[in-house]
Design a protein around this motif. Structure first.
Motif, PDB file in Angstrom:
ATOM      1  N   GLN A   1       0.812  -1.226   0.000  1.00  0.00           N
ATOM      2  CA  GLN A   1       0.000   0.000   0.000  1.00  0.00           C
ATOM      3  C   GLN A   1       0.843   1.272   0.000  1.00  0.00           C
ATOM      4  OE1 GLN A   1      -3.302  -0.218  -0.407  1.00  0.00           O
ATOM      5  NE2 GLN A   1      -3.019  -2.434  -0.460  1.00  0.00           N
ATOM      6  N   ALA A   2       2.119   1.159  -0.278  1.00  0.00           N
ATOM      7  CA  ALA A   2       2.994   2.339  -0.290  1.00  0.00           C
ATOM      8  C   ALA A   2       2.515   3.343  -1.334  1.00  0.00           C
ATOM      9  CB  ALA A   2       4.434   1.921  -0.573  1.00  0.00           C
ATOM     10  N   ALA A   3       2.673   4.601  -1.018  1.00  0.00           N
ATOM     11  CA  ALA A   3       2.237   5.680  -1.907  1.00  0.00           C
ATOM     12  C   ALA A   3       3.310   6.036  -2.938  1.00  0.00           C
ATOM     13  CB  ALA A   3       1.880   6.909  -1.077  1.00  0.00           C
ATOM     14  N   VAL A   4       4.371   5.248  -3.002  1.00  0.00           N
ATOM     15  CA  VAL A   4       5.453   5.470  -3.961  1.00  0.00           C
ATOM     16  C   VAL A   4       5.772   4.163  -4.675  1.00  0.00           C
ATOM     17  CG1 VAL A   4       6.497   7.376  -2.671  1.00  0.00           C
ATOM     18  CG2 VAL A   4       7.234   5.029  -2.214  1.00  0.00           C
ATOM     19  N   ARG A   5       6.495   4.272  -5.771  1.00  0.00           N
ATOM     20  CA  ARG A   5       6.936   3.069  -6.486  1.00  0.00           C
ATOM     21  C   ARG A   5       7.937   2.320  -5.619  1.00  0.00           C
ATOM     22  NH1 ARG A   5      11.305   1.833  -9.494  1.00  0.00           N
ATOM     23  NH2 ARG A   5      12.051   3.977  -9.593  1.00  0.00           N
ATOM     24  N   VAL A   6       7.774   1.003  -5.540  1.00  0.00           N
ATOM     25  CA  VAL A   6       8.667   0.149  -4.762  1.00  0.00           C
ATOM     26  C   VAL A   6       9.330  -0.847  -5.702  1.00  0.00           C
ATOM     27  CG1 VAL A   6       8.823  -1.588  -2.930  1.00  0.00           C
ATOM     28  CG2 VAL A   6       7.243   0.356  -2.687  1.00  0.00           C
ATOM     29  N   GLU A   7      10.636  -0.958  -5.585  1.00  0.00           N
ATOM     30  CA  GLU A   7      11.394  -1.948  -6.351  1.00  0.00           C
ATOM     31  C   GLU A   7      12.106  -2.868  -5.368  1.00  0.00           C
ATOM     32  OE1 GLU A   7      15.359  -2.171  -9.134  1.00  0.00           O
ATOM     33  OE2 GLU A   7      14.176  -0.335  -9.201  1.00  0.00           O
ATOM     34  N   MET A   8      11.858  -4.160  -5.492  1.00  0.00           N
ATOM     35  CA  MET A   8      12.516  -5.161  -4.642  1.00  0.00           C
ATOM     36  C   MET A   8      13.632  -5.795  -5.448  1.00  0.00           C
ATOM     37  SD  MET A   8      10.613  -5.510  -1.698  1.00  0.00           S
ATOM     38  CE  MET A   8      11.023  -7.126  -1.145  1.00  0.00           C
ATOM     39  N   ARG A   9      14.837  -5.825  -4.876  1.00  0.00           N
ATOM     40  CA  ARG A   9      15.983  -6.418  -5.552  1.00  0.00           C
ATOM     41  C   ARG A   9      16.673  -7.394  -4.613  1.00  0.00           C
ATOM     42  NH1 ARG A   9      19.319  -1.501  -8.270  1.00  0.00           N
ATOM     43  NH2 ARG A   9      20.851  -3.162  -8.319  1.00  0.00           N
ATOM     44  N   GLN A  10      17.136  -8.463  -5.173  1.00  0.00           N
ATOM     45  CA  GLN A  10      17.985  -9.385  -4.426  1.00  0.00           C
ATOM     46  C   GLN A  10      19.261  -9.517  -5.250  1.00  0.00           C
ATOM     47  OE1 GLN A  10      16.631 -13.462  -3.517  1.00  0.00           O
ATOM     48  NE2 GLN A  10      17.143 -12.954  -1.404  1.00  0.00           N
ATOM     49  N   ASP A  11      20.278  -8.785  -4.835  1.00  0.00           N
ATOM     50  CA  ASP A  11      21.534  -8.743  -5.572  1.00  0.00           C
ATOM     51  C   ASP A  11      22.478  -9.819  -5.056  1.00  0.00           C
ATOM     52  OD1 ASP A  11      20.415  -6.581  -6.809  1.00  0.00           O
ATOM     53  OD2 ASP A  11      21.981  -5.154  -6.272  1.00  0.00           O
ATOM     54  N   HIS A  12      23.029 -10.598  -5.965  1.00  0.00           N
ATOM     55  CA  HIS A  12      23.996 -11.637  -5.616  1.00  0.00           C
ATOM     56  C   HIS A  12      25.397 -11.093  -5.837  1.00  0.00           C
ATOM     57  CE1 HIS A  12      21.257 -15.140  -5.270  1.00  0.00           C
ATOM     58  NE2 HIS A  12      20.469 -14.305  -5.919  1.00  0.00           N
TER      59      HIS A  12
END
Length: 127
Positions: free
Chosen positions: A62-73
């Protein structure tokens, strides 16, 4: 401006996630969530599994901003990965959650946090 959070799937990591969301919404986002996985290290509690990443996504749905989830190896230093993301995203803020294990806060924070505090090209919020 972007907010980057170094996410680990612990209680303090989820508190950092909530603080990062609040900051991203206040600053106009986006929010970049980064979980760093060290290649070759199989049992690191800082590595988020699929279920933990889904819990984090739910917390941010429900965030009011764009969310990017990253899993960096990486086989590199965790701090270097986060510094790279902060630079690439031109982040205004880096949010970190630290465990409060005493022993003078684990010899004044720990190497990763120390490096991030000293080298980050932006503000750092420690939760």
């Amino acid at each position: 401006m972007a907010v980057v959070v170094g996410f680990i799937p612990t209680d303090v990591g989820f508190k950092a996630l909530a603080a990062a969301r609040e900051q991203a919404e206040r600053r106009g986002g986006p929010l970049i969530v980064v979980n760093v996985v060290r290649d070759g290290v199989t049992s690191d509690p800082r590595h988020a599994n699929d279920q933990q990443l889904e819990i984090a996504r739910d917390q941010l749905r429900q965030a009011a901003v764009r969310v990017e989830m990253r899993q960096d190896h990486t086989d590199d230093d965790i701090a270097d990965v986060l510094l790279r993301v902060v630079t690439e995203e031109k982040a205004e803020l880096l949010v970190l959650g630290i465990r409060r294990q005493n022993d003078l806060a684990r010899h004044l924070l720990g190497l990763t946090v120390q490096k991030l505090l000293l080298a980050a090209p932006c503000e750092v919020l420690v939760v």
